[in-house]
Design an enzyme around this catalytic site. Structure first.
Site, PDB file in Angstrom:
ATOM      1  N   TYR A  10      -0.441  11.591  -6.467  1.00 32.17           N
ATOM      2  CA  TYR A  10      -0.925  10.378  -5.783  1.00 32.17           C
ATOM      3  C   TYR A  10      -2.433  10.474  -5.550  1.00 32.17           C
ATOM      4  CZ  TYR A  10      -1.390   6.695  -2.302  1.00 32.17           C
ATOM      5  OH  TYR A  10      -1.790   5.563  -1.619  1.00 32.17           O
ATOM      6  N   LYS A  14      -5.669   8.297  -7.387  1.00 33.38           N
ATOM      7  CA  LYS A  14      -6.701   7.530  -6.667  1.00 33.38           C
ATOM      8  C   LYS A  14      -8.092   7.915  -7.153  1.00 33.38           C
ATOM      9  CE  LYS A  14      -4.788   5.851  -2.484  1.00 33.38           C
ATOM     10  NZ  LYS A  14      -5.321   5.398  -1.243  1.00 33.38           N
ATOM     11  N   THR A  45       3.121  -2.763   3.690  1.00 39.95           N
ATOM     12  CA  THR A  45       3.928  -3.485   2.712  1.00 39.95           C
ATOM     13  C   THR A  45       5.392  -3.128   2.946  1.00 39.95           C
ATOM     14  OG1 THR A  45       3.831  -1.694   1.106  1.00 39.95           O
ATOM     15  CG2 THR A  45       2.055  -3.349   1.020  1.00 39.95           C
TER      16      THR A  45
END
Length: 105
Positions: A10, A14, A45
């Site tokens: 992850y 980025k 979200t």
């Protein structure tokens, strides 16, 4: 397999986006094309709400300067700005929108 590294995919993804933004800005600027990036903090979200435990969300919110949760609509103004003529001379930039969690010099 390295057990001590944890899941770095992850974070490295980025950084890849930031690097791609700068590279593409340098390549496409000669054509009048701007390339910028929005780096949001933890955004509320549906996916975030399902994956991230509530205590972690509360803790991260508490560490921000704003002390509020980041909603998807909080990112819209930055996207509109980058797409507008007001940003015509802005390229290769990463705009962090995280309520003041990360405030680099």
């Amino acid at each position: 397999y390295f057990t001590g590294l944890g899941n770095f995919s992850y974070s490295i993804t980025k950084w890849g986006i930031v690097g791609l933004t700068k590279f593409m800005a340098a390549q496409l600027g000669q054509y009048g094309i701007t390339v910028n990036c929005i780096a949001p903090g933890i955004t509320m979200t549906e996916a975030t709400k399902k994956i991230v435990p509530e205590p972690f969300l509360a803790g991260m919110t508490g560490m921000t300067a704003m002390k509020e949760r980041l909603e998807p609509e909080d990112l819209a103004g930055a996207a509109v700005f980058f797409a507008s003529d007001d940003a015509r001379y802005c390229t290769g930039q990463t705009l962090v929108i995280d309520g003041g969690l990360a405030m680099p010099a």
